[in-house]
Scaffold this active site. Structure first.
Site, mmCIF file in Angstrom:
data_model
loop_
_atom_site.group_PDB
_atom_site.id
_atom_site.type_symbol
_atom_site.label_atom_id
_atom_site.label_comp_id
_atom_site.label_asym_id
_atom_site.label_seq_id
_atom_site.Cartn_x
_atom_site.Cartn_y
_atom_site.Cartn_z
ATOM 1 N N SER A 151 0.580 -1.107 0.228
ATOM 2 C CA SER A 151 0.422 -0.274 -0.109
ATOM 3 C C SER A 151 0.894 1.482 -0.304
ATOM 4 O O SER A 151 0.834 2.148 -0.923
ATOM 5 C CB SER A 151 -1.197 -0.030 1.285
ATOM 6 O OG SER A 151 -0.022 -0.146 2.616
ATOM 7 N N TYR A 152 1.660 1.478 1.102
ATOM 8 C CA TYR A 152 2.991 2.286 0.720
ATOM 9 C C TYR A 152 3.550 2.277 -0.420
ATOM 10 O O TYR A 152 3.607 3.511 -0.852
ATOM 11 C CB TYR A 152 3.637 2.226 1.879
ATOM 12 C CG TYR A 152 4.750 3.050 2.248
ATOM 13 C CD1 TYR A 152 4.688 4.021 2.829
ATOM 14 C CD2 TYR A 152 6.076 3.098 2.038
ATOM 15 C CE1 TYR A 152 5.351 5.747 3.157
ATOM 16 C CE2 TYR A 152 7.088 3.969 2.198
ATOM 17 C CZ TYR A 152 6.836 5.731 2.850
ATOM 18 O OH TYR A 152 7.257 6.697 2.997
ATOM 19 N N ALA A 153 4.272 1.901 -0.883
ATOM 20 C CA ALA A 153 5.021 1.431 -2.104
ATOM 21 C C ALA A 153 3.789 2.249 -3.385
ATOM 22 O O ALA A 153 4.270 3.081 -4.163
ATOM 23 C CB ALA A 153 5.106 -0.039 -3.387
#
Length: 249
Positions: A151-153
């Site tokens: 999700s962060y990437a």
């Protein structure tokens, strides 16, 4: 005093990298709008910034679009202009790819990608007037595809994409849009170092310069460069401030 008289918004600047950037810019003469949801830590950063320049603390949830526009309006009302927009704030949760949920994606995009997008749109009219600078944040998590960081990437790579588009569209307006991809010794990393020293040491040994960056002296100084006239001929670029961990080609 490379930023004398400039006005900057720095999101997520109550602590960590955001605080380091706020202090580095304040010491170069910029007026700083500290935007965060942590009022206690925000007041501490404001007190530090105020030793060097005029600061403004704004406690608002930037995941709400209307708050973003209110923040920009408040800063312009206070200081009369906006020269520098630093989109640093971001919250996410780690999980293996197969276990990543819609909630994980919503959190990461809702606190990172969408606020960055909305701040860029809200700030554009003022940045066009000042021929200002946008500094967004990328991450090795997205560039290198780090495990458990789906999700962060995804959000960070989406931020890179819109930054390149804006750099192309806003170049004729004299607006520079760049990104920093940092590795830094933040309070959260310090806690992790204490709880998992072997993992921390293993990470350090993979960094060519064998240390983590200092939020103010390393990350903050690059932000100052990107906010100053020294970077006027640089736009659309991802600057790796990670001790040599990733070499972009």
């Amino acid at each position: 005093m490379k930023l004398q008289g400039k006005v900057a918004i720095v999101t997520g600047s109550a602590g960590g990298i955001g605080r380091g950037i706020a202090l580095a810019m304040a010491k170069e003469g910029a007026h700083i709008a500290i935007v965060d949801v942590n009022e206690e830590k925000g007041k501490e950063t404001l007190a530090e910034v105020s030793q060097y320049t005029e600061g403004l603390l704004i406690i608002k949830d930037i995941s709400l679009k209307e708050n973003v526009y209110e923040i920009v309006a408040e800063v312009v009302k206070k200081f009369g202009k906006l020269d520098i927009m630093v989109n640093n704030a971001h919250v996410s949760r780690q999980a293996p790819f197969i276990e990543t949920t819609q909630d994980h994606l919503d959190l990461s995009f809702g606190t990172g990608f969408y606020p960055t997008f909305h701040f860029m749109q809200a700030a554009y009219p003022e940045l066009k007037k000042s021929q200002g600078k946008v500094i967004n944040f990328a991450s090795g998590a997205g560039i290198d595809g780090q495990v458990t960081q789906t999700s962060y990437a995804a959000a960070k790579e989406a931020i890179r994409a819109i930054s390149r588009v804006a750099a192309n569209e806003w170049g004729p307006d004299g607006i520079n849009v760049n990104l920093i991809s940092p590795i830094a010794l933040t309070p959260g990393v310090e806690q992790w170092r204490e709880s998992a020293p072997q993992l921390y040491d293993a990470m350090i040994n993979k960094i060519p310069l064998r240390r983590l960056g200092d939020p103010e002296q390393d990350i903050g100084q690059v932000a100052v460069f990107l906010a100053s006239a020294d970077s006027n001929y640089i736009t659309g670029q991802t600057i790796m401030v990670d001790g040599g961990s990733i070499k972009l080609r």
